[in-house]
Design a protein around this motif. Structure first.
Motif, short mmCIF file in Angstrom:
data_model
loop_
_atom_site.label_atom_id
_atom_site.label_comp_id
_atom_site.label_asym_id
_atom_site.label_seq_id
_atom_site.Cartn_x
_atom_site.Cartn_y
_atom_site.Cartn_z
N GLY A 104 -49.92 -46.13 8.39
CA GLY A 104 -51.27 -46.02 8.43
C GLY A 104 -52.11 -46.33 9.69
O GLY A 104 -51.47 -45.86 10.59
N LYS A 105 -53.27 -46.96 9.65
CA LYS A 105 -54.17 -46.92 10.87
C LYS A 105 -53.37 -47.91 11.75
O LYS A 105 -52.78 -48.92 11.53
CB LYS A 105 -55.40 -47.45 10.47
CG LYS A 105 -56.21 -46.60 9.74
CD LYS A 105 -57.56 -46.93 9.35
CE LYS A 105 -58.56 -46.13 8.67
NZ LYS A 105 -59.89 -46.47 8.21
N GLY A 115 -50.99 -47.41 13.50
CA GLY A 115 -49.50 -47.20 13.51
C GLY A 115 -48.61 -48.10 12.80
O GLY A 115 -47.34 -48.13 12.87
N ARG A 116 -49.44 -48.63 11.87
CA ARG A 116 -48.45 -49.81 11.04
C ARG A 116 -47.75 -49.09 9.97
O ARG A 116 -48.50 -48.39 9.32
CB ARG A 116 -49.67 -50.89 10.44
CG ARG A 116 -48.86 -51.99 9.46
CD ARG A 116 -49.84 -52.88 9.19
NE ARG A 116 -50.89 -52.44 8.32
CZ ARG A 116 -50.58 -52.45 6.86
NH1 ARG A 116 -49.47 -53.27 6.51
NH2 ARG A 116 -51.53 -52.05 6.00
N VAL A 117 -46.59 -49.16 9.69
CA VAL A 117 -45.57 -48.60 8.64
C VAL A 117 -45.86 -49.28 7.53
O VAL A 117 -45.41 -50.54 7.27
CB VAL A 117 -44.13 -48.56 9.49
CG1 VAL A 117 -43.37 -47.87 8.05
CG2 VAL A 117 -44.00 -47.89 10.45
N ILE A 118 -46.39 -48.45 6.45
CA ILE A 118 -46.68 -49.24 5.09
C ILE A 118 -45.50 -48.94 4.28
O ILE A 118 -45.09 -49.68 3.33
CB ILE A 118 -47.86 -48.61 4.68
CG1 ILE A 118 -49.00 -49.01 5.58
CG2 ILE A 118 -48.11 -49.16 3.18
CD1 ILE A 118 -50.46 -48.40 5.22
N LEU A 119 -44.99 -47.66 4.39
CA LEU A 119 -43.61 -47.30 3.51
C LEU A 119 -42.65 -46.64 4.55
O LEU A 119 -42.85 -45.74 5.33
CB LEU A 119 -43.94 -46.33 2.51
CG LEU A 119 -45.05 -46.64 1.26
CD1 LEU A 119 -45.31 -45.60 0.53
CD2 LEU A 119 -44.33 -47.69 0.57
N GLU A 120 -41.38 -47.14 4.17
CA GLU A 120 -40.35 -46.90 5.40
C GLU A 120 -39.32 -46.47 4.77
O GLU A 120 -38.56 -46.96 4.01
CB GLU A 120 -40.02 -47.95 6.25
CG GLU A 120 -39.10 -47.37 7.39
CD GLU A 120 -38.92 -48.64 8.51
OE1 GLU A 120 -38.27 -48.29 9.61
OE2 GLU A 120 -39.18 -49.61 8.27
N ASP A 121 -38.90 -45.06 5.09
CA ASP A 121 -37.54 -44.46 4.18
C ASP A 121 -37.29 -44.67 2.83
O ASP A 121 -36.35 -45.20 2.43
CB ASP A 121 -36.33 -44.82 5.32
CG ASP A 121 -35.15 -43.96 5.06
OD1 ASP A 121 -35.33 -42.88 4.77
OD2 ASP A 121 -34.02 -44.53 5.24
N ILE A 122 -38.27 -44.34 1.99
CA ILE A 122 -38.11 -44.49 0.66
C ILE A 122 -37.39 -43.59 -0.16
O ILE A 122 -37.84 -42.28 0.17
CB ILE A 122 -39.43 -44.51 -0.18
CG1 ILE A 122 -40.40 -45.48 0.42
CG2 ILE A 122 -39.39 -44.64 -1.73
CD1 ILE A 122 -39.87 -47.13 0.34
N HIS A 123 -36.26 -43.95 -0.82
CA HIS A 123 -35.46 -43.22 -1.72
C HIS A 123 -35.46 -43.51 -3.09
O HIS A 123 -35.03 -44.81 -3.37
CB HIS A 123 -34.16 -42.95 -1.12
CG HIS A 123 -33.89 -42.17 0.23
ND1 HIS A 123 -33.55 -40.95 0.17
CD2 HIS A 123 -34.05 -42.70 1.36
CE1 HIS A 123 -33.62 -40.45 1.53
NE2 HIS A 123 -33.87 -41.62 2.31
#
Length: 268
Positions: free
Chosen positions: A11-12, A14-22
């Motif tokens: 997101g804005k 550089g904040r990671v909101i979802l990471e490597d979702i499987h």
């Protein structure tokens, strides 16, 4: 089947909101998405719905990248029920439901559109509201009208593949209609083959009605699978930070009971 592989959304700032979702959502199943506030549930929905762009990962529907599917095709097989809608004009409830059929007629609803609307409004239990102004309805009644609209949108999908994304669908409903709606979702999946993915906060409703659960925490997948396998005391403690007991009632049904926590005494 909806399959997500390696999805990362930033997101804005550089904040990671979802990471490597499987994860995967089985066709003809009701899957509940659970997680504390800020877990990434709504962002995941926006990714599936194509509302936000993600640079890493893929979302596919029956092995077809959803980014490549034509919009007219998607509009007749996928619909989203949001938490809130801003309606300022005095449309009737019937006119709101008819909006879900815009892809099937040009000027006036066809006879098939009228048949579908009649069937769905009876199924949702809102036939008596059809002549009412949408603005005069309660929040729960408006939610049910909007549900009928999204159902009408995908009811006649040419491929019979139908996906409903429900963002907290029971949040505005009293307890009677919460259970009625969840029972209806079961009926749509089991009798009509719908695929339903719903964000739900009530753990007991989820345990009672969901086929599968995707549990998120801080933008990552904690667990996914059958409801009774995912909704464990350990997972609930990890994700929500509360201690619970999972027991059986007199009908031999599982239910979740929060363990009371002793409050610290405050000196005045």
């Amino acid at each position: 089947m909806i399959r997500i592989e390696g999805l990362t959304y930033t997101g804005k700032g550089g904040r990671v909101i979802l990471e490597d979702i499987h994860c995967a959502f089985a066709a003809g199943k009701l899957t509940a998405v659970l997680g504390a506030n800020g877990a990434g549930k709504s962002t995941l929905f926006k990714c599936i719905n194509g509302e936000v762009r993600f640079r890493q990962g893929t979302i596919s529907w029956d092995d077809r990248d959803m980014k490549t599917l034509p919009a007219p095709e998607l509009s007749k097989k996928k619909a989203v029920l949001r938490q809130h809608y801003q309606v300022s004009l005095p449309f009737t409830a019937l006119e709101i439901v008819e909006m879900g059929r815009y892809g099937y007629f040009k000027t006036y609803p066809t006879e098939r559109c009228k048949e579908v609307i009649t069937l769905i409004t009876e199924l949702v239990g809102i036939t008596h509201l059809m002549d009412r102004s949408y603005l005069t309805l309660s929040g729960g009644e408006q939610q049910r009208v909007q549900l009928a609209r999204v159902m009408a949108q995908v009811w006649d999908s040419p491929t019979k593949e139908r996906l409903l994304l429900l963002d907290e669908p029971v949040s505005a409903l009293d307890i009677q209609y919460q259970h009625q709606l969840m029972q209806m979702m079961q009926q749509l999946t089991r009798e009509y083959g719908f695929t339903v993915i719903a964000i739900v906060h009530d753990l007991n409703l989820t345990l009672q009605y969901a086929d599968d659960i995707l549990m998120l925490d801080k933008g990552s997948v904690v667990d996914q699978g059958p409801a009774v396998s995912v909704l464990t005391e350990q997972n609930i403690q990890r994700v929500f930070g509360i201690s619970v007991l999972i027991e059986k009632n007199s009908l031999d049904q599982l239910y979740i009971q929060v363990t009371p926590r002793k409050l610290e005494t405050i000196s005045l």
